[in-house]
Write a protein that holds these residues in place. Structure first.
Motif, PDB file in Angstrom:
ATOM      1  N   PHE A  78      26.247  14.945 -41.397  1.00 13.57           N
ATOM      2  CA  PHE A  78      25.385  16.468 -40.806  1.00 13.57           C
ATOM      3  C   PHE A  78      25.868  16.967 -39.674  1.00 13.57           C
ATOM      4  N   VAL A  79      26.179  16.491 -39.510  1.00 10.80           N
ATOM      5  CA  VAL A  79      26.692  16.834 -37.579  1.00 10.80           C
ATOM      6  C   VAL A  79      28.276  17.682 -37.662  1.00 10.80           C
ATOM      7  N   TYR A  80      28.795  16.440 -38.188  1.00  5.54           N
ATOM      8  CA  TYR A  80      30.062  16.748 -38.458  1.00  5.54           C
ATOM      9  C   TYR A  80      30.615  17.959 -39.315  1.00  5.54           C
ATOM     10  N   VAL A  81      30.257  17.305 -40.325  1.00  7.32           N
ATOM     11  CA  VAL A  81      30.014  18.450 -41.858  1.00  7.32           C
ATOM     12  C   VAL A  81      29.495  20.369 -40.638  1.00  7.32           C
ATOM     13  N   LEU A  82      28.964  19.749 -39.751  1.00  9.36           N
ATOM     14  CA  LEU A  82      28.545  21.788 -40.020  1.00  9.36           C
ATOM     15  C   LEU A  82      29.301  21.866 -38.672  1.00  9.36           C
ATOM     16  N   LEU A  83      29.094  20.948 -37.656  1.00  8.19           N
ATOM     17  CA  LEU A  83      31.103  21.160 -36.038  1.00  8.19           C
ATOM     18  C   LEU A  83      31.929  21.732 -37.065  1.00  8.19           C
ATOM     19  N   SER A  84      32.210  20.238 -38.190  1.00  6.57           N
ATOM     20  CA  SER A  84      33.400  20.798 -38.726  1.00  6.57           C
ATOM     21  C   SER A  84      33.925  22.671 -39.140  1.00  6.57           C
ATOM     22  N   LEU A  85      32.815  22.427 -39.565  1.00 10.71           N
ATOM     23  CA  LEU A  85      33.292  24.176 -40.401  1.00 10.71           C
ATOM     24  C   LEU A  85      33.149  25.553 -39.630  1.00 10.71           C
ATOM     25  N   LEU A  86      32.088  24.925 -38.368  1.00 12.96           N
ATOM     26  CA  LEU A  86      32.232  26.010 -37.419  1.00 12.96           C
ATOM     27  C   LEU A  86      32.883  25.992 -36.444  1.00 12.96           C
ATOM     28  N   VAL A  87      34.405  25.362 -36.005  1.00 12.53           N
ATOM     29  CA  VAL A  87      35.502  24.590 -35.847  1.00 12.53           C
ATOM     30  C   VAL A  87      37.108  25.330 -37.039  1.00 12.53           C
ATOM     31  N   THR A  99      32.496  13.050 -31.173  1.00 12.12           N
ATOM     32  CA  THR A  99      32.571  13.633 -32.150  1.00 12.12           C
ATOM     33  C   THR A  99      33.980  15.133 -32.473  1.00 12.12           C
ATOM     34  N   ALA A 100      33.961  15.686 -31.408  1.00 12.67           N
ATOM     35  CA  ALA A 100      35.965  16.150 -31.238  1.00 12.67           C
ATOM     36  C   ALA A 100      36.835  15.363 -31.958  1.00 12.67           C
ATOM     37  N   LEU A 101      37.006  14.485 -31.928  1.00  5.27           N
ATOM     38  CA  LEU A 101      37.657  13.748 -32.970  1.00  5.27           C
ATOM     39  C   LEU A 101      37.480  13.759 -34.692  1.00  5.27           C
ATOM     40  N   ALA A 102      35.971  13.782 -34.690  1.00 10.92           N
ATOM     41  CA  ALA A 102      35.359  13.281 -35.949  1.00 10.92           C
ATOM     42  C   ALA A 102      35.775  15.390 -36.273  1.00 10.92           C
ATOM     43  N   THR A 103      35.680  16.307 -35.424  1.00 10.83           N
ATOM     44  CA  THR A 103      36.277  17.190 -36.375  1.00 10.83           C
ATOM     45  C   THR A 103      37.381  17.827 -36.675  1.00 10.83           C
ATOM     46  N   THR A 104      38.371  17.101 -36.480  1.00 12.02           N
ATOM     47  CA  THR A 104      39.967  17.425 -36.373  1.00 12.02           C
ATOM     48  C   THR A 104      40.013  17.032 -38.076  1.00 12.02           C
ATOM     49  N   LEU A 105      38.936  16.060 -39.040  1.00 12.01           N
ATOM     50  CA  LEU A 105      39.093  15.562 -40.113  1.00 12.01           C
ATOM     51  C   LEU A 105      39.017  16.660 -41.441  1.00 12.01           C
ATOM     52  N   GLY A 106      38.323  18.199 -40.625  1.00 12.93           N
ATOM     53  CA  GLY A 106      38.006  18.996 -41.614  1.00 12.93           C
ATOM     54  C   GLY A 106      36.906  18.909 -42.364  1.00 12.93           C
ATOM     55  N   ALA A 107      35.777  20.075 -42.863  1.00 20.02           N
ATOM     56  CA  ALA A 107      34.911  20.466 -43.081  1.00 20.02           C
ATOM     57  C   ALA A 107      34.347  19.529 -44.361  1.00 20.02           C
TER      58      ALA A 107
END
Length: 385
Positions: A14-23, A363-371
């Motif tokens: 859930f954190v990664y979804v929201l952070l990826s979306l913001l990125v 967390t940063a690496l996780a966001t590169t995978l995309g929302a």
């Protein structure tokens, strides 16, 4: 035990979804402000493909890559390969025409209007062959004696020589432009570019084939810009993801620890993740559509929109993206996710700080995978079983 692990995973996803979306939304701002797609194409064609050779091709009117003030456009995200091939192929003959035009400037006006005009008109003839080159040479003999006449005659002699050496069919059937293009390519200083074009030209028999093959070659090379653009976006995503992780203190290791220790918080976050699926999906759809719109290729040869319409479109793109960012931040703030800064989660020693840095990087690496990637996982994890 298994249920606890699943709930922790749901919280992290859930954190990664929201952070990826913001990125993604912040990426859209970067692309909007820098016209990244257009700049990647421009720099690649100028520095990697042409490498300084034949650089004036980018300024040819057929490609429509030049502003009214003479500056090369940095807004075009697509160059038609056939237009590029035709421009490259015609550039050789056009160079000869310009040379003749410059020589004619010093010739008597009456002579220019007769013999000179005939020279220029026939030089621009698409069916330029040895036969009409000989005719042009006869016309040039009528020019007044002097340096201009000698230079033009020498240029025509060189064109005839090149074509004669090149031809494998009867002279009247051979197109001079192909021979001239081969001659011009041999003058390219860059070895890689010269070798590529020379090898390509050795396999063609007609000028139309040349246009097709050069177009294919150019299209294949420019396709590499998509890889360059993707790598650039991945780098930007990681940097923005790391900044977001630090600003809101989205430390993956800390989040996992807190969720492991607090069963009530785990259950609350599972409920929040389930309840907000539709909202998150809408935000992802909006952000991905905007990303596709900003990254789409645009042919510079297509009719341009009025300046007012372009300004209105860019304003709308920015407004929509800012609204999406505001909605995503509001959604993050409305949850009970263990993110943010407080006295309790500030490291007091070096090992603790290093561990926190590792959590931010994860967390940063996780966001590169995309929302969309994380959203699919979240939707599957929260399905009723």
């Amino acid at each position: 035990m298994i249920g606890t692990i699943v709930e922790i995973v749901i919280g992290l996803v859930f954190v990664y979804v929201l952070l990826s979306l913001l990125v993604t939304q912040l990426n859209n701002i970067v692309v909007w402000a820098t016209r990244l797609r257009a700049n990647v194409l421009f720099v690649f064609v100028r520095d990697k493909l042409l490498q300084g050779e034949l650089g004036t091709i980018l300024q040819h009117p057929l490609l429509n890559l030049v502003e009214e003030n003479g500056a090369i456009k940095r807004t075009a995200t697509y160059i038609d390969p056939q237009a590029f091939a035709l421009t490259l192929s015609n550039a050789t003959v056009e160079r000869v025409v310009r040379a003749v035009e410059s020589r004619l400037q010093g010739v008597d006006r009456q002579q220019v209007e007769s013999t000179g005009a005939k020279l220029l008109i026939e030089l621009k003839d698409p069916a330029l062959t040895i036969q009409n080159l000989q005719s042009l040479k006869t016309s040039a003999a009528n020019l007044p004696a002097g340096g201009a006449k000698q230079a033009i005659t020498a240029e025509l002699d060189d064109m005839i020589r090149v074509l004669t050496e090149y031809q494998a069919t009867p002279a009247e059937d051979k197109d001079a432009r192909l021979a001239l293009l081969q001659r011009e390519v041999q003058n390219v200083n860059n070895y890689a570019l010269r070798t590529s074009l020379s090898s390509l030209l050795e396999t063609v028999e007609t000028f139309d084939d040349t246009i097709t093959r050069i177009g294919q070659w150019f299209d294949d090379r420019v396709a590499e810009t998509s890889k360059v653009y993707s790598r650039r976006m991945a780098q930007i995503s990681f940097i923005l993801g790391l900044i977001c992780a630090i600003v809101i203190n989205a430390d993956s290791l800390y989040i996992a620890r807190v969720l492991w220790d607090d069963s009530e918080l785990r259950q609350q976050i599972v409920v929040e993740a389930t309840d907000n699926l539709s909202t998150v999906e809408e935000l992802i759809t909006s952000s991905e559509e905007m990303r596709a719109q900003l990254s789409a290729t645009e042919d510079p040869a297509a009719p341009e929109q009025p300046i007012e319409a372009q300004a209105a479109q860019r304003t709308e793109e920015l407004s929509t993206t800012l609204e999406d960012i505001e909605a995503t931040i509001a959604l993050i703030e409305s949850t009970n996710l263990p993110v943010g800064w407080s006295v309790g989660n500030v490291p007091t020693d070096v090992p603790g700080f290093l561990l926190q840095m590792v959590g931010w990087v994860i967390t940063a690496l996780a966001t590169t995978l995309g929302a969309p990637f994380w959203f699919d996982i979240l939707r599957n994890l929260t399905k009723p079983r």
